[in-house]
Enzyme design. Structure first.
Site, PDB file in Angstrom:
ATOM      1  N   CYS A   1       9.261 -10.440   1.931  1.00 39.36           N
ATOM      2  CA  CYS A   1      10.191  -9.401   2.399  1.00 39.36           C
ATOM      3  C   CYS A   1      10.947  -9.810   3.654  1.00 39.36           C
ATOM      4  CB  CYS A   1       9.450  -8.098   2.619  1.00 39.36           C
ATOM      5  SG  CYS A   1       8.704  -7.516   1.098  1.00 39.36           S
TER       6      CYS A   1
ATOM      7  N   HIS B   1      13.796  -3.649   6.791  1.00 35.84           N
ATOM      8  CA  HIS B   1      13.367  -3.901   5.408  1.00 35.84           C
ATOM      9  C   HIS B   1      12.920  -2.577   4.800  1.00 35.84           C
ATOM     10  CE1 HIS B   1      11.414  -5.336   1.899  1.00 35.84           C
ATOM     11  NE2 HIS B   1      10.208  -5.045   2.326  1.00 35.84           N
TER      12      HIS B   1
ATOM     13  N   ASN C   1      11.866  -1.098  -3.136  1.00 38.94           N
ATOM     14  CA  ASN C   1      11.662  -2.336  -2.375  1.00 38.94           C
ATOM     15  C   ASN C   1      12.167  -3.516  -3.206  1.00 38.94           C
ATOM     16  OD1 ASN C   1      10.729  -4.561  -0.998  1.00 38.94           O
ATOM     17  ND2 ASN C   1       8.652  -3.782  -0.694  1.00 38.94           N
TER      18      ASN C   1
HETATM   19  O1  UT7 Z   1       7.214  -4.938   1.366  1.00 35.20           O
HETATM   20  C1  UT7 Z   1       6.427  -5.690   2.150  1.00 35.20           C
HETATM   21  C2  UT7 Z   1       5.169  -5.138   2.634  1.00 35.20           C
HETATM   22  N1  UT7 Z   1       4.649  -4.033   1.913  1.00 35.20           N
HETATM   23  C3  UT7 Z   1       4.585  -2.857   2.495  1.00 35.20           C
HETATM   24  O2  UT7 Z   1       5.064  -2.696   3.600  1.00 35.20           O
HETATM   25  C4  UT7 Z   1       3.886  -1.746   1.766  1.00 35.20           C
HETATM   26  C5  UT7 Z   1       2.867  -1.122   2.644  1.00 35.20           C
HETATM   27  N2  UT7 Z   1       2.085  -0.066   1.983  1.00 35.20           N
HETATM   28  C6  UT7 Z   1       2.621   1.115   1.587  1.00 35.20           C
HETATM   29  O3  UT7 Z   1       3.827   1.308   1.644  1.00 35.20           O
HETATM   30  C7  UT7 Z   1       1.680   2.185   1.143  1.00 35.20           C
HETATM   31  O4  UT7 Z   1       0.379   1.808   1.450  1.00 35.20           O
HETATM   32  C8  UT7 Z   1       1.769   2.534  -0.369  1.00 35.20           C
HETATM   33  C9  UT7 Z   1       3.061   3.266  -0.666  1.00 35.20           C
HETATM   34  C10 UT7 Z   1       1.672   1.281  -1.208  1.00 35.20           C
HETATM   35  C11 UT7 Z   1       0.639   3.470  -0.725  1.00 35.20           C
HETATM   36  O5  UT7 Z   1       0.691   4.640   0.072  1.00 35.20           O
HETATM   37  P1  UT7 Z   1      -0.620   5.134   0.891  1.00 35.20           P
HETATM   38  O6  UT7 Z   1      -0.248   6.390   1.533  1.00 35.20           O
HETATM   39  O7  UT7 Z   1      -1.042   3.991   1.776  1.00 35.20           O
HETATM   40  O8  UT7 Z   1      -1.629   5.389  -0.247  1.00 35.20           O
HETATM   41  P2  UT7 Z   1      -3.081   4.735  -0.445  1.00 35.20           P
HETATM   42  O9  UT7 Z   1      -2.941   3.343  -0.951  1.00 35.20           O
HETATM   43  O10 UT7 Z   1      -3.879   4.984   0.781  1.00 35.20           O
HETATM   44  O11 UT7 Z   1      -3.636   5.645  -1.612  1.00 35.20           O
HETATM   45  C12 UT7 Z   1      -3.859   7.034  -1.442  1.00 35.20           C
HETATM   46  C13 UT7 Z   1      -4.268   7.601  -2.809  1.00 35.20           C
HETATM   47  C14 UT7 Z   1      -5.321   6.748  -3.507  1.00 35.20           C
HETATM   48  O12 UT7 Z   1      -6.197   7.623  -4.191  1.00 35.20           O
HETATM   49  P3  UT7 Z   1      -7.651   7.934  -3.593  1.00 35.20           P
HETATM   50  O13 UT7 Z   1      -8.319   6.596  -3.468  1.00 35.20           O
HETATM   51  O14 UT7 Z   1      -7.388   8.589  -2.262  1.00 35.20           O
HETATM   52  O15 UT7 Z   1      -8.220   8.818  -4.628  1.00 35.20           O
HETATM   53  C15 UT7 Z   1      -4.513   5.963  -4.509  1.00 35.20           C
HETATM   54  O16 UT7 Z   1      -5.264   5.614  -5.657  1.00 35.20           O
HETATM   55  O17 UT7 Z   1      -3.115   7.605  -3.672  1.00 35.20           O
HETATM   56  C16 UT7 Z   1      -3.443   6.945  -4.880  1.00 35.20           C
HETATM   57  N3  UT7 Z   1      -2.249   6.332  -5.415  1.00 35.20           N
HETATM   58  C17 UT7 Z   1      -1.363   6.995  -6.171  1.00 35.20           C
HETATM   59  N4  UT7 Z   1      -1.324   8.272  -6.593  1.00 35.20           N
HETATM   60  C18 UT7 Z   1      -0.273   8.661  -7.325  1.00 35.20           C
HETATM   61  C19 UT7 Z   1      -1.827   5.040  -5.282  1.00 35.20           C
HETATM   62  N5  UT7 Z   1      -0.669   4.882  -5.941  1.00 35.20           N
HETATM   63  C20 UT7 Z   1      -0.364   6.070  -6.496  1.00 35.20           C
HETATM   64  C21 UT7 Z   1       0.711   6.523  -7.290  1.00 35.20           C
HETATM   65  N6  UT7 Z   1       0.723   7.822  -7.682  1.00 35.20           N
HETATM   66  N7  UT7 Z   1       1.725   5.727  -7.665  1.00 35.20           N
END
Ligand code: UT7
Length: 335
Positions: free
Chosen positions: A118, A259, A289
């Site tokens: 990225c 980004h 992204n």
């Molecule tokens: O681009 C270069 C670098 N990358 C980034 O900068 C990305 C950085 N990370 C993020 O943007 C975020 O971490 C995400 C958007 C990927 C995820 O958001 P989050 O608020 O960090 O969610 P999480 O991974 O902590 O997951 C929270 C919950 C989980 O369920 P449990 O374990 O709490 O039951 C996930 O399984 O949300 C669940 N989850 C989803 N639910 C519905 C993960 N993906 C989804 C989804 N729809 N698509």
């Protein structure tokens, strides 16, 4: 080269972009994985993204450069260097830059690919600027292009909703007026984060095999929560550092150009810089992204909309796989 000894700066003298026609909206993802439009919007800011159905990253990059040439009148044989930032090259080799050079007929150019996920565009922009500052090159094209759909597992809800395909390009040329163009950069890598955002197989560490395909190791793996934490800190840190080094306050900056990985990361960076939302370039809602393409996509859209003016101070910032992160401070010189 030290800043004091520079006789020319690299300035952006043209922009261009290209996105495929096919749109995947959040509703579509509700039909293929366990997710919701509401979850995607509130956690990421994304509403839809573009997907390339036919072709490869070189086609995205070629179309973005064609758009750049239309916008500027640049002729293919005037281009001296093409740097393609991408993590989804058409092949390991030849480099995507070679394919792009041939597609556009840039018969006097050399070129290469740059892999920094990225942060690819930011690193490539600094590389291109260095070629210009050396005095040896006068017209350098820097492209950020990624066909993320080629390495996305559409059964993994953690990653499939995030990414899209696109390319954006800029033309760099010298200016003797050192008040304009690229002023400074802060670039970093931190390989200790390598396992948190990675495509595990296909390289020399784990060549492709039946097992790697069966275990889905040719797709993006991301520990989203862990990357989120370091991304918020990393992007804000380099942005704050470049502001301090150049005696900038939030009020001096016309736009933060971040980004586009997650609207919450963008907001946290802007807050740390003392910048309000109206001074942040945002188009994540339309494209998701797109890895190396996000920043040139923003620059092109805002310039085309007449929102950028000569003398505007911009801070470009990124964080991505590797980890790679960085900021560039530039003063816009186009009317
Ligand atoms: O681009 C270069 C670098 N990358 C980034 O900068 C990305 C950085 N990370 C993020 O943007 C975020 O971490 C995400 C958007 C990927 C995820 O958001 P989050 O608020 O960090 O969610 P999480 O991974 O902590 O997951 C929270 C919950 C989980 O369920 P449990 O374990 O709490 O039951 C996930 O399984 O949300 C669940 N989850 C989803 N639910 C519905 C993960 N993906 C989804 C989804 N729809 N698509």
């Amino acid at each position: 080269m030290s800043r004091e000894r520079k006789t020319v700066n690299a300035q952006i003298t043209g922009v261009g972009m290209w996105v495929p026609e096919k749109v995947l909206d959040n509703k579509y993802f509700e039909s293929i994985v366990d997710t919701s439009d509401e979850w995607i919007r509130t956690r990421t800011g994304i509403q839809e993204r573009r997907i390339l159905e036919k072709g490869a990253t070189s086609d995205l990059a070629t179309n973005a450069i064609k758009n750049l040439m239309e916008n500027t009148g640049l002729k293919p044989d005037e281009i001296e260097a093409i740097i393609v930032a991408t993590v989804t090259p058409d092949y390991f080799f030849p480099a995507t830059a070679c394919l792009v050079q041939d597609n556009i007929g840039a018969k006097n150019a050399f070129g290469y690919d740059l892999s920094a996920a990225c942060s690819g565009f930011i690193f490539a922009l600094q590389q291109g600027a260095s070629l210009i500052e050396s005095g040896r090159y006068k017209k350098v094209v820097v492209v950020g292009a990624d066909k993320m759909s080629a390495i996305t597992d559409y059964t993994d809800r953690n990653t499939c909703i995030l990414f899209g395909d696109a390319a954006g390009a800029v033309l760099l040329e010298p200016t003797e007026n050192l008040e304009y163009g690229l002023q400074d950069s802060v670039l970093r890598v931190d390989g200790s984060g390598r396992d948190l955002l990675i495509m595990k197989a296909g390289g020399s560490a784990m060549p492709a095999s039946k097992e790697t395909v069966e275990n889905k190791l040719h797709y993006i793996y991301q520990d989203g929560r862990a990357v989120f934490k370091v991304a918020v800190k990393g992007m804000a840190d380099v942005s704050a550092e470049i502001m301090e080094r150049n005696n900038l306050t939030g009020g001096d900056i016309a736009y933060l150009v971040p980004h586009q990985a997650n609207l919450r990361i963008i907001d946290a960076t802007a807050k740390r810089m003392g910048i309000t939302r109206d001074k942040v370039m945002i188009n994540i809602q339309k494209y998701g992204n797109t890895t190396a393409a996000t920043i040139p996509l923003c620059l092109t859209e805002y310039y085309n909309a007449g929102k950028l003016k000569k003398g505007d101070k911009l801070v470009l910032s990124s964080f991505g796989g590797g980890f790679t992160f960085g900021s560039i401070y530039l003063v816009w010189s186009m009317d």
